[in-house]
Design a protein around this motif. Structure first.
Motif, short mmCIF file in Angstrom:
data_model
loop_
_atom_site.label_atom_id
_atom_site.label_comp_id
_atom_site.label_asym_id
_atom_site.label_seq_id
_atom_site.Cartn_x
_atom_site.Cartn_y
_atom_site.Cartn_z
N VAL A 286 0.92 -1.09 -0.10
CA VAL A 286 0.01 -0.11 -0.02
C VAL A 286 0.96 1.17 -0.01
N VAL A 287 2.11 1.20 0.69
CA VAL A 287 3.01 1.99 0.58
C VAL A 287 4.09 1.98 -0.33
N THR A 288 4.91 2.86 -0.80
CA THR A 288 6.12 2.62 -1.47
C THR A 288 7.26 2.35 -0.48
N GLU A 289 8.22 1.89 -1.19
CA GLU A 289 9.41 1.50 -0.13
C GLU A 289 10.28 2.68 0.44
N ALA A 290 10.17 3.64 -0.55
CA ALA A 290 10.48 4.97 0.15
C ALA A 290 9.80 5.68 1.17
N GLU A 291 8.51 5.59 1.03
CA GLU A 291 7.42 6.14 2.09
C GLU A 291 7.63 5.22 3.38
N TYR A 292 7.52 3.94 3.07
CA TYR A 292 7.91 3.10 4.25
C TYR A 292 9.06 3.45 5.16
N THR A 293 10.08 3.42 4.20
CA THR A 293 11.57 3.54 5.10
C THR A 293 11.46 4.77 5.91
N GLU A 294 11.22 5.83 5.57
CA GLU A 294 11.08 7.23 5.97
C GLU A 294 10.19 7.26 7.19
N THR A 295 9.13 6.65 7.16
CA THR A 295 8.04 6.62 8.19
C THR A 295 8.65 5.55 9.12
N CYS A 296 8.93 4.37 8.78
CA CYS A 296 9.43 3.44 9.83
C CYS A 296 10.73 3.97 10.76
N SER A 297 11.54 4.79 9.84
CA SER A 297 12.46 5.12 10.70
C SER A 297 12.36 6.30 11.74
N ARG A 298 11.46 6.98 11.33
CA ARG A 298 11.08 8.14 12.18
C ARG A 298 10.38 7.62 13.53
N LEU A 299 9.57 6.53 13.29
CA LEU A 299 8.84 6.00 14.36
C LEU A 299 9.67 5.09 15.40
N LEU A 300 10.69 4.55 14.82
CA LEU A 300 11.97 3.86 15.44
C LEU A 300 12.68 4.94 16.47
N LYS A 301 13.01 6.05 15.66
CA LYS A 301 13.74 7.09 16.54
C LYS A 301 12.80 7.64 17.58
N GLN A 302 11.61 7.86 17.26
CA GLN A 302 10.71 8.56 18.51
C GLN A 302 10.49 7.44 19.47
N TYR A 303 10.34 6.28 19.30
CA TYR A 303 10.22 5.19 20.07
C TYR A 303 11.57 5.16 21.04
N LYS A 304 12.73 5.26 20.44
CA LYS A 304 13.82 5.46 21.19
C LYS A 304 14.03 6.46 21.99
N SER A 305 13.54 7.82 21.49
CA SER A 305 13.87 8.95 22.01
C SER A 305 12.75 9.05 23.28
N SER A 306 11.51 8.41 23.20
CA SER A 306 10.60 8.56 24.30
C SER A 306 11.16 7.72 25.55
N LEU A 307 11.85 6.50 25.11
CA LEU A 307 12.34 5.73 26.28
C LEU A 307 13.76 6.28 26.79
N VAL B 97 15.82 -1.92 5.01
CA VAL B 97 17.32 -1.85 5.43
C VAL B 97 17.89 -2.95 6.06
N GLU B 98 16.92 -3.80 6.51
CA GLU B 98 17.33 -5.33 7.10
C GLU B 98 17.49 -6.33 6.10
N GLN B 99 16.65 -6.09 5.12
CA GLN B 99 16.57 -7.09 3.98
C GLN B 99 17.39 -6.94 2.82
N ALA B 100 18.13 -7.69 2.24
CA ALA B 100 18.95 -7.34 1.04
C ALA B 100 17.88 -8.03 -0.12
N SER B 101 17.95 -7.47 -1.30
CA SER B 101 17.30 -8.17 -2.40
C SER B 101 17.94 -9.24 -2.92
N HIS B 102 17.52 -10.46 -3.06
CA HIS B 102 18.30 -11.74 -3.46
C HIS B 102 18.13 -11.81 -5.12
#
Length: 244
Positions: free
Chosen positions: A68-89, A127-132
């Motif tokens: 439903v989302v592009t790889e670029a949109e997913y990567t940017e949003t996921c990275s931001r959420l992970l940073k917010q999670y770490k920042s909150s903790l 970022v985790e998974q490389a294309s095969h």
């Protein structure tokens, strides 16, 4: 004549006198305060933010799987959420109340299995998974190499990030908050050069997961640091082999 007696089951008239001791004294127009101090309110707000991050991240993972989302949109949003999670903790008070992800989920009735896995890894799936599909091939020589779009500057950045990380270990920088950002830069810069699953690339991901699960100030032991340096050096050699 005999006096008529009331039947045993007949109701007896009585007058109701309200029990003033039990009367409700709540003003329904009065605002109910959930926190008794500003510090407590800040704590609840931080926990609510963490809750919303987990739920949002789980929805994002589902959207990515369904394309439903592009790889670029997913990567940017996921990275931001992970940073917010770490920042909150990063706040000690919040971290103590949070305890850990499993405890927090149980306390607040959360499932979110996809978000749980993403938070455990600490990296977007892109970022985790490389294309095969394998490395691209140089048409002139027929040799495997970096994709045609990989510029010299991207290769140089990835190389520098490998060297910077290995130098950090030599300088005895072994805490999570020192190593995790540097290793994240390594894998992200490498992915911009090649999507090939080169030799020992998986070691980078494994160490990122290991570091992600450590507390911010926790440090690697001497043996762990040596093992990490060896694995990343091997990954560096594997990366360089894709450039030949």
């Amino acid at each position: 004549m005999y006096a008529q007696r009331p039947l045993a089951y007949a109701p007896t008239p009585y007058s109701y006198t309200p029990n003033t001791a039990r009367s409700a004294s709540i003003n329904l127009d009065e605002e109910v305060k959930l926190a008794s101090s500003s510090a407590e309110r800040d704590l609840y707000e931080s926990l609510a933010e963490i809750y919303s991050i987990i739920v949002t991240l789980d929805g994002l993972e589902k959207a990515y799987i369904k394309d439903v989302v592009t790889e670029a949109e997913y990567t940017e949003t996921c990275s931001r959420l992970l940073k917010q999670y770490k920042s909150s903790l990063g706040d000690d008070t919040v971290a103590r109340e949070f305890v850990d992800l499993d405890t927090f989920k149980q306390t607040w009735g959360l499932e979110c299995p996809r978000a749980t896995e993403r938070l455990r890894i600490g990296l977007p799936a892109t970022v985790e998974q490389a294309s095969h599909t394998g490395p691209s091939v140089n048409k002139s020589s027929g040799a495997a190499g970096p994709p045609a779009g990989a510029s010299g500057s991207l290769i140089l950045t990835a190389t520098e990030n490998f060297i910077t990380f290995l130098d950090a270990l030599k300088l005895n920088m072994v805490s999570k908050d020192a190593l995790h950002p540097l290793l994240s830069e390594v894998i992200q810069s490498v992915n911009k050069v090649t999507d090939a699953d080169f030799e020992n690339r998986g070691k980078i991901i494994q160490w990122l997961i290991t570091l992600n699960q450590m507390r911010a100030t926790e440090e690697l032991g001497e043996e762990q640091a040596r093992e990490l340096a060896f694995d990343i050096e091997q990954a560096y050699q594997g990366f360089k082999s894709t450039l030949e």
